[in-house]
Design a protein around this motif. Structure first.
Motif, PDB file in Angstrom:
ATOM      1  N   UNK A 166      -2.211   3.753   0.096  1.00  0.00           N
ATOM      2  CA  UNK A 166      -1.153   4.588   0.653  1.00  0.00           C
ATOM      3  C   UNK A 166      -0.139   3.693   1.352  1.00  0.00           C
ATOM      4  N   UNK A 167       1.137   3.927   1.069  1.00  0.00           N
ATOM      5  CA  UNK A 167       2.219   3.175   1.705  1.00  0.00           C
ATOM      6  C   UNK A 167       2.825   4.023   2.808  1.00  0.00           C
ATOM      7  N   UNK A 168       2.609   3.607   4.051  1.00  0.00           N
ATOM      8  CA  UNK A 168       3.078   4.392   5.191  1.00  0.00           C
ATOM      9  C   UNK A 168       3.832   3.520   6.179  1.00  0.00           C
ATOM     10  N   UNK A 210      -2.674  -4.029   4.628  1.00  0.00           N
ATOM     11  CA  UNK A 210      -2.152  -5.306   4.161  1.00  0.00           C
ATOM     12  C   UNK A 210      -0.665  -5.122   3.893  1.00  0.00           C
ATOM     13  N   UNK A 211       0.023  -6.185   3.701  1.00  0.00           N
ATOM     14  CA  UNK A 211       1.456  -6.127   3.457  1.00  0.00           C
ATOM     15  C   UNK A 211       1.755  -5.284   2.222  1.00  0.00           C
ATOM     16  N   UNK A 212       2.860  -4.541   2.272  1.00  0.00           N
ATOM     17  CA  UNK A 212       3.225  -3.686   1.146  1.00  0.00           C
ATOM     18  C   UNK A 212       3.844  -4.475   0.011  1.00  0.00           C
ATOM     19  N   UNK A 213       4.220  -5.695   0.238  1.00  0.00           N
ATOM     20  CA  UNK A 213       4.876  -6.491  -0.806  1.00  0.00           C
ATOM     21  C   UNK A 213       3.851  -6.998  -1.819  1.00  0.00           C
ATOM     22  N   UNK A 236      15.130  -0.109   0.805  1.00  0.00           N
ATOM     23  CA  UNK A 236      14.401  -1.353   0.974  1.00  0.00           C
ATOM     24  C   UNK A 236      12.899  -1.181   1.001  1.00  0.00           C
ATOM     25  N   UNK A 237      12.416   0.049   1.173  1.00  0.00           N
ATOM     26  CA  UNK A 237      10.974   0.304   1.145  1.00  0.00           C
ATOM     27  C   UNK A 237      10.470   0.268  -0.298  1.00  0.00           C
ATOM     28  N   UNK A 238       9.207  -0.101  -0.501  1.00  0.00           N
ATOM     29  CA  UNK A 238       8.653  -0.088  -1.856  1.00  0.00           C
ATOM     30  C   UNK A 238       8.627   1.331  -2.426  1.00  0.00           C
ATOM     31  N   UNK A 239       8.593   1.422  -3.722  1.00  0.00           N
ATOM     32  CA  UNK A 239       8.544   2.716  -4.394  1.00  0.00           C
ATOM     33  C   UNK A 239       7.278   3.471  -3.985  1.00  0.00           C
ATOM     34  N   UNK A 240       7.445   4.748  -3.677  1.00  0.00           N
ATOM     35  CA  UNK A 240       6.307   5.586  -3.297  1.00  0.00           C
ATOM     36  C   UNK A 240       5.999   5.579  -1.817  1.00  0.00           C
ATOM     37  N   UNK A 291       6.869  -0.910   6.012  1.00  0.00           N
ATOM     38  CA  UNK A 291       5.715  -0.059   5.733  1.00  0.00           C
ATOM     39  C   UNK A 291       4.519  -0.953   5.459  1.00  0.00           C
ATOM     40  N   UNK A 292       3.330  -0.384   5.622  1.00  0.00           N
ATOM     41  CA  UNK A 292       2.087  -1.099   5.366  1.00  0.00           C
ATOM     42  C   UNK A 292       1.308  -0.355   4.290  1.00  0.00           C
TER      43      UNK A 292
END
Length: 205
Positions: free
Chosen positions: A172-174, A202-205, A133-137, A182-183
């Motif tokens: 960076x997505x952490x 900011x939101x990762x979406x 469910x997390x974004x790629x990367x 993740x943000x």
């Protein structure tokens, strides 16, 4: 006696006038408003000759740039980590992220310490791949990013962004181990100048 007191009073007034004149001549203007002149200039060089500390692993070394704290800001230093042999891009990215985090947790080299560099990233701290469910990367740390000291998170964000360890486009997505999304973190010039400030997200979406 009255004449003596008058002379003493006159002398005191003359003394006050002289002090005021000297202050005026020096260009000193009194003010009741505090003045922020910014951070005091540092005498630390914040520069290392040659490469920094290198990994002792036997694999072929790969050059990387790791952000350390010096004076009141952050600067990148040259390091080397073992070159990953993973052909899967996701596995390779995770291996690089782990190697970079290990470099941040490690004590700076003698040359780096002499130049004034320190690290705010303290172990134990690990990084793993994002969950379903997390974004790629995306990557997840073993502690919530917002629970880390601000300077430590700034070092991680800028080091990962510098080396393309997560996401792309300089962000960076952490996330952390908790059930939180993740943000997306950005390594900005302001963050490099003041790593103790909150990393912009900011939101990762």
């Amino acid at each position: 006696m009255r004449a003596v007191r008058e002379r003493r009073g006159l002398v005191a007034l003359v003394g006050v006038a002289v002090v005021a004149a000297v202050a005026s001549g020096c260009g000193i203007r009194t003010t009741s408003v505090p003045v922020d002149a910014g951070a005091a200039p540092s005498r630390l060089p914040c520069s290392v000759s040659g490469g920094g500390s290198a990994s002792r692993a036997q694999q072929r070394p790969a050059p990387v740039r790791v952000y350390l704290v010096c004076a009141s800001g952050m600067q990148a230093v040259e390091r080397t980590v073992p070159e990953t042999g993973d052909k899967n891009p996701q596995d390779s990215r995770l291996a690089v992220a782990r190697a970079l985090l290990n470099q941040l947790v490690a004590e700076p080299s003698a040359a780096e310490r002499e130049a004034g560099f320190t690290t705010s990233v303290q172990g134990p701290l690990t990084v793993s791949a994002g969950r379903g469910g997390d974004p790629k990367g995306a990557m997840r740390l073993s502690r919530q990013p917002e629970d880390l000291p601000a300077a430590a998170l700034s070092q991680i964000v800028c080091t990962y962004a510098e080396n393309g360890a997560t996401a792309d486009g300089g962000t960076v997505l952490l996330g952390g181990p908790g059930p939180y999304p993740v943000r997306r973190y950005a390594c900005t010039e302001q963050l490099r100048e003041r790593p103790d400030s909150a990393a912009p997200t900011r939101s990762a979406s």
